[in-house]
Design a protein around this motif. Structure first.
Motif, PDB file in Angstrom:
ATOM      1  N   VAL A  83       0.877  -1.381   0.099  1.00 60.78           N
ATOM      2  CA  VAL A  83      -0.267  -0.017  -0.010  1.00 60.78           C
ATOM      3  C   VAL A  83       1.339   1.323   0.174  1.00 60.78           C
ATOM      4  N   LYS A  84       0.714   2.317  -1.099  1.00 55.66           N
ATOM      5  CA  LYS A  84       1.229   3.375  -1.187  1.00 55.66           C
ATOM      6  C   LYS A  84       0.557   4.180  -0.991  1.00 55.66           C
ATOM      7  N   PRO A  85       0.283   4.944  -0.002  1.00 52.46           N
ATOM      8  CA  PRO A  85      -1.221   6.356   0.135  1.00 52.46           C
ATOM      9  C   PRO A  85      -0.788   7.478  -0.974  1.00 52.46           C
ATOM     10  N   ALA A  86       0.656   7.880  -1.442  1.00 52.67           N
ATOM     11  CA  ALA A  86       0.940   7.967  -2.697  1.00 52.67           C
ATOM     12  C   ALA A  86       0.539   8.180  -3.607  1.00 52.67           C
ATOM     13  N   GLY A  87       0.292   7.082  -4.123  1.00 50.20           N
ATOM     14  CA  GLY A  87      -0.051   6.587  -5.364  1.00 50.20           C
ATOM     15  C   GLY A  87       0.767   5.544  -5.780  1.00 50.20           C
ATOM     16  N   TRP A  88       1.136   5.001  -6.710  1.00 49.82           N
ATOM     17  CA  TRP A  88       2.485   4.492  -7.730  1.00 49.82           C
ATOM     18  C   TRP A  88       2.628   5.268  -9.240  1.00 49.82           C
ATOM     19  N   THR A  89       3.850   5.252  -9.440  1.00 46.40           N
ATOM     20  CA  THR A  89       4.095   5.466 -10.128  1.00 46.40           C
ATOM     21  C   THR A  89       4.021   4.833 -11.697  1.00 46.40           C
ATOM     22  N   GLU A  90       4.531   5.075 -12.624  1.00 42.91           N
ATOM     23  CA  GLU A  90       4.534   3.822 -14.287  1.00 42.91           C
ATOM     24  C   GLU A  90       5.804   3.311 -14.107  1.00 42.91           C
ATOM     25  N   ARG A  91       6.920   3.964 -13.597  1.00 44.46           N
ATOM     26  CA  ARG A  91       8.501   3.545 -13.290  1.00 44.46           C
ATOM     27  C   ARG A  91       8.080   1.918 -12.198  1.00 44.46           C
ATOM     28  N   GLU A  92       7.346   2.403 -11.019  1.00 43.98           N
ATOM     29  CA  GLU A  92       7.352   1.708 -10.172  1.00 43.98           C
ATOM     30  C   GLU A  92       6.661   0.297 -10.191  1.00 43.98           C
ATOM     31  N   LEU A  93       5.098   0.571 -10.275  1.00 42.71           N
ATOM     32  CA  LEU A  93       4.715  -0.419 -11.305  1.00 42.71           C
ATOM     33  C   LEU A  93       5.175  -1.227 -12.610  1.00 42.71           C
ATOM     34  N   GLY A  94       6.252  -0.769 -13.243  1.00 46.21           N
ATOM     35  CA  GLY A  94       6.639  -1.479 -13.819  1.00 46.21           C
ATOM     36  C   GLY A  94       8.135  -2.456 -13.123  1.00 46.21           C
ATOM     37  N   ALA A  95       8.405  -1.828 -13.043  1.00 48.07           N
ATOM     38  CA  ALA A  95       9.197  -2.492 -11.873  1.00 48.07           C
ATOM     39  C   ALA A  95       8.413  -3.619 -11.185  1.00 48.07           C
ATOM     40  N   ALA A  96       8.206  -3.078 -10.403  1.00 45.34           N
ATOM     41  CA  ALA A  96       6.943  -4.399  -9.903  1.00 45.34           C
ATOM     42  C   ALA A  96       6.836  -5.591 -10.901  1.00 45.34           C
ATOM     43  N   ARG A  97       6.272  -5.731 -11.893  1.00 45.24           N
ATOM     44  CA  ARG A  97       5.677  -6.716 -13.196  1.00 45.24           C
ATOM     45  C   ARG A  97       6.959  -7.226 -13.279  1.00 45.24           C
TER      46      ARG A  97
END
Length: 862
Positions: A514-528
């Motif tokens: 959970v990231k209350p500030a919201g996820w960036t596209e870079r973070e979502l790409g790294a997560a995938r």
């Protein structure tokens, strides 16, 4: 004489409360849960049974009372031994009660064996109250004060010598009345000074010799009893010292037969397992074993192809083994293949708060993830001691980048001013394919909505909350976690919680970031990329596509994705909760049962599978409560009606029984009938007034104990502080009842005070959470003073009325009050589990209001 009687009553009460508190720890170790409500009902059932017996055999005089107290002291010592042996011999197991029908019978036997010591102590206290009528309020105060002392002794004895030592100490305390009254005060004159009567006198020599012989035999027996008792109790206290010595050295014997389904029982059966550490403290039992087959890296990707590091197993309260991993952070390669490592990939050089890491695996993960600073929040200092003692050079708690804090999780999160880049809740409990047995009864204040809201508040502006739970089928823990997080985020002002959550699963675990500030596209790409390489399945992301789910750990249907999507995108989550097969609604501090998923709609399904399937999902915890409720209702009805039936059937219908009873009790039927007006105003008034008092007291006490676990962290501490406060101040109230001028006013004030406490409880707990530990305890103790004082007044007021109008029915009032309290203790647990603590306390208010109505008009404190 009265002082010795009051002292004996106080000893019985102290031993009773010490044994009550000890039994909560015994059951927590043996049967998965502390069962505080069950233990309280045990004591009250014993008191109810004692009142019924005293009603049937009422003829007690001060002299016979003293002898009775002496014998009951010896009986208490023996009965504790019988109860302790019984619970270790009977193969009752709360975990299997849902599918093994014989467990219901074993549960009844288990319950009755534990109730035996309380029957004996209840006989002593009830007999004293029945005989010493003119100062019964002072004896009742001695009972309450003694109970408070016993509750205070409990954590001290448990910390020094563990459950076996505390049981032994309780037996010795309750046995002391055998010494107090074992020596007769009768004067024995020398033979030369005895008066001689002429042979033809009515008081001839044969009578004198016979009387002297009986007196001498009684004196010898009493001296033998005293000498034997001193020796027996001396050996008991010596054994207590031996147990304390072993415990101090970390070699404490368990002394309890545990469920075969508990983790420690499995570890003991593992070939070659060896105990390295075993110790008690007031709140737990901790064992460390090596060579016990410990291989625990929860959620480790199946793509990891290397050998995991060796591990010791750490067990708390004989529970599942938590790993003490014997490797350094630099060599812990497996950490990168565990699901939570994504948080450390996305937040390099983070400051990390690890909440309850157990044996230290979560701390080791954070260090291996290159955390700059780790705060390990470990409430139980004995866990840190055990890990430190047995892990040698691999002790993560002594790492230079680790700070250890010993505080309850909610308290620390409510007080801490620092913020963290990562707040991590590691998965330390055992995998359960479904929530079964007593596990569903356990309180958990960390995973309530308020608890997760506190965790979110501890994050830095770009911080991340990480929680892993077991993936069950059908989904249960995971869905409740998502629902609770969504509600907590909404309360913190996050308009779109679905944009802050990232969820994924492996074969057995479900992880949420959970990231209350919201996820960036870079973070979502790294997560995938991370999930792809570790073969974890994406369940939810703000930009998720249906084709991304259920790829590696395939299920027949993508149920996790579909249910999480329904929870996060629905405009009315209440409809989603209601439509789901099990209860997945978010728990709160008023209802902190995260692992309880039972709904009443499940009842037909659960009943149809009883005895046929191994684990009926979600409902088996209720079997314990419902079985216990049925048992105590039957037993209480029998005990309340037994004196009435005895009078109407036995005495009136069977002349031989009537004659035997008259000889045994040294009483006449006419005298007995005059003092026992079952059908008249006294009988009906006793049943209503004293029954409602029993309901009211327990409906307030049980939720106060459970609610105060939030403030004090552990059931043992909550039980001790709340019981001491209520009983100590109730004792003061009982003493004051002797001079109370207006009984109705006292009960009316009590009703208003109980309403005030019920409404103020949530706000009061939030205020006290910010206080240090000693201040929370003192705040709890003093905060309960007005309520406890008022709760101590109604019972002696009723005794005063009975003294004037029906003194022979005082024991029956004791029975009615005890039996009503037994039923209330179980009903309180059921209602709390289903509807929350507030409703239970309001039921307590209603019971006291009913007692106000039932209070006899003639009631007087004089």
């Amino acid at each position: 004489m009265f002082r010795r009687q009051a002292f004996s009553v106080a000893l019985f009460a102290a031993a009773t409360l010490l044994l009550e508190s000890t039994f909560t720890r015994l059951l927590a170790v043996a049967q998965f849960y502390h069962f505080a409500f069950l233990v309280i009902s045990l004591a009250l059932l014993g008191f109810g049974a004692s009142g019924a017996l005293l009603s049937i055999f009422p003829k007690l005089r001060p002299e016979s009372l003293n002898r009775m107290l002496a014998w009951l002291g010896l009986g208490f010592f023996i009965s504790v031994g019988i109860a302790y042996a019984g619970v270790n011999w009977l193969p009752f197991d709360s975990y299997s009660i849902a599918w093994e029908r014989r467990q219901i019978l074993l549960f009844a036997l288990y319950y009755l064996s534990l109730a035996l010591p309380f029957l004996v102590s209840g006989l002593g206290i009830g007999a004293a109250l029945a005989v010493v009528e003119d100062r019964s309020h002072l004896l009742y105060a001695a009972n309450l004060f003694g109970s408070a002392v016993g509750a205070l002794l409990a954590p001290l004895a448990l910390g020094v010598a563990g459950v076996p030592g505390a049981v032994l100490l309780s037996a010795c305390l309750g046995g002391l009345p055998a010494l107090v009254f074992s020596r007769s005060k009768r004067k024995h004159f020398p033979r030369s000074r005895r008066k001689r009567f002429p042979p033809d006198s009515a008081h001839g020599a044969p009578l004198e010799r016979g009387s002297n012989l009986i007196t001498e035999k009684k004196g010898k027996f009493e001296n033998w009893l005293r000498s034997g008792g001193i020796l027996l109790f001396g050996l008991g206290f010596l054994a207590f010292g031996g147990l304390a010595l072993l415990n101090g050295r970390g070699r404490a014997p368990l002394g309890i037969t545990i469920s075969p389904y508990k983790g420690l029982a499995h570890a003991y059966r593992y070939p070659g397992s060896e105990t390295l550490f075993s110790k008690w403290n007031p709140i737990s039992r901790v064992d460390v074993l090596r060579h016990a087959g410990t291989r625990r890296l929860p959620g480790l990707s199946y793509a990891y192809d290397r050998t995991p590091p060796p591990q010791h197993g750490l067990s708390v309260d004989a529970g599942p083994l938590q790993p003490i991993t014997l490797t350094s952070p630099a060599d812990f390669e497996a950490a990168a293949w565990m699901p939570e490592s994504l948080a450390f990939v996305l937040n390099p050089r983070a400051s990390v708060l690890v909440v309850e890491p157990g044996g230290g695996l979560g701390v080791l993960q954070a260090l291996a993830g290159d955390a700059a600073q780790v705060t390990a929040l470990v409430e139980n200092p004995l866990i840190v001691e055990a890990a430190t003692t047995t892990s040698l050079d691999f002790n993560v708690y002594h790492h230079p980048r680790v700070e250890v804090v010993s505080e309850p999780g909610r308290v620390f999160l409510g007080q801490e001013q620092r913020v963290y880049d990562i707040c991590y809740f590691p998965l330390t409990d055992a995998y359960r394919p479904v929530t079964s047995g007593a596990y569903s009864l356990a309180e958990n204040y960390t995973l309530t909505g308020e608890g997760l809201e506190s965790a979110l508040a501890s994050l830095s502006p770009a911080g991340t909350l990480v929680i892993s739970r077991w993936a069950q089928s059908p989904p249960s823990e995971s869905l409740r976690l998502v629902a609770t997080l969504a509600e907590s985020l909404a309360r913190r002002g996050v308009e779109h919680p679905e944009e802050t959550l990232l969820a994924y699963r492996g074969i057995q675990t479900f992880t949420v970031l959970v990231k209350p500030a919201g996820w960036t596209e870079r973070e979502l790409g790294a997560a995938r990329d991370f999930l792809e390489s570790r073969r974890f399945d994406l369940v939810w992301a703000p930009d998720i596509q249906e084709g991304e789910v259920n790829r590696f750990n395939r299920l027949p249907e993508p149920s996790y994705y579909e249910n999480v999507k329904a929870l996060l995108t629905s405009s009315n989550r209440e409809e989603v909760y209601a439509a789901y097969a099990y209860d997945i609604s978010p728990p709160g501090d008023n209802h902190p049962f995260f692992f309880h998923f039972f709904t009443w709609e499940q009842t037909p399904e659960v009943l149809s599978t009883l005895g046929k399937t191994w684990q009926p999902f979600g409902g088996s915890g209720y079997f314990i409560l419902l079985a216990l409720l049925a048992l105590v209702v039957v037993l209480s009805a029998v005990l309340i009606l037994l004196p009435v039936v005895f009078q109407r059937v036995i005495i009136h219908s069977f002349p031989p029984c009537r004659a035997i009873w008259q000889i045994a009790c040294r009483d006449t039927i006419s005298t007995y009938m005059r003092g026992h007006d079952w059908n008249g105003k006294a009988g009906k008034g006793i049943l209503a007034y004293f029954g409602l008092l029993g309901l009211g007291f327990l409906f307030l006490e049980i939720p106060l104990i459970q609610r105060w676990i939030l403030l004090l962290g552990q059931p043992t501490y909550a039980f001790t502080v709340v019981v001491i406060a209520l009983l100590f101040f109730s004792g003061l109230g009982s003493m004051a009842a002797g001079s109370w001028l207006n009984p109705r006013t006292g009960l009316g004030i009590l009703v208003l005070a109980a309403v005030g406490y019920t409404l103020a409880m949530p706000h009061l707990t939030q205020i006290l959470l910010a206080w240090p530990g000693w201040a929370r305890m003192m705040g709890t103790f003093l905060g309960l003073a007005p309520l406890g004082f008022l709760m101590g007044i109604p019972f002696p007021l009723g005794l005063a009325w009975l003294k004037e109008n029906a003194p022979g029915m005082i024991p029956w009032a004791w029975a009615v009050n005890g039996c009503a309290s037994v039923i209330a203790s179980v009903l309180a647990a059921i209602f709390a589990l289903s509807y929350g603590y507030t409703l239970v306390m309001l039921l307590g208010v209603a019971a006291y209001a009913g007692a106000w109505v039932a209070l006899p008009v003639q009631s007087s404190a004089n």
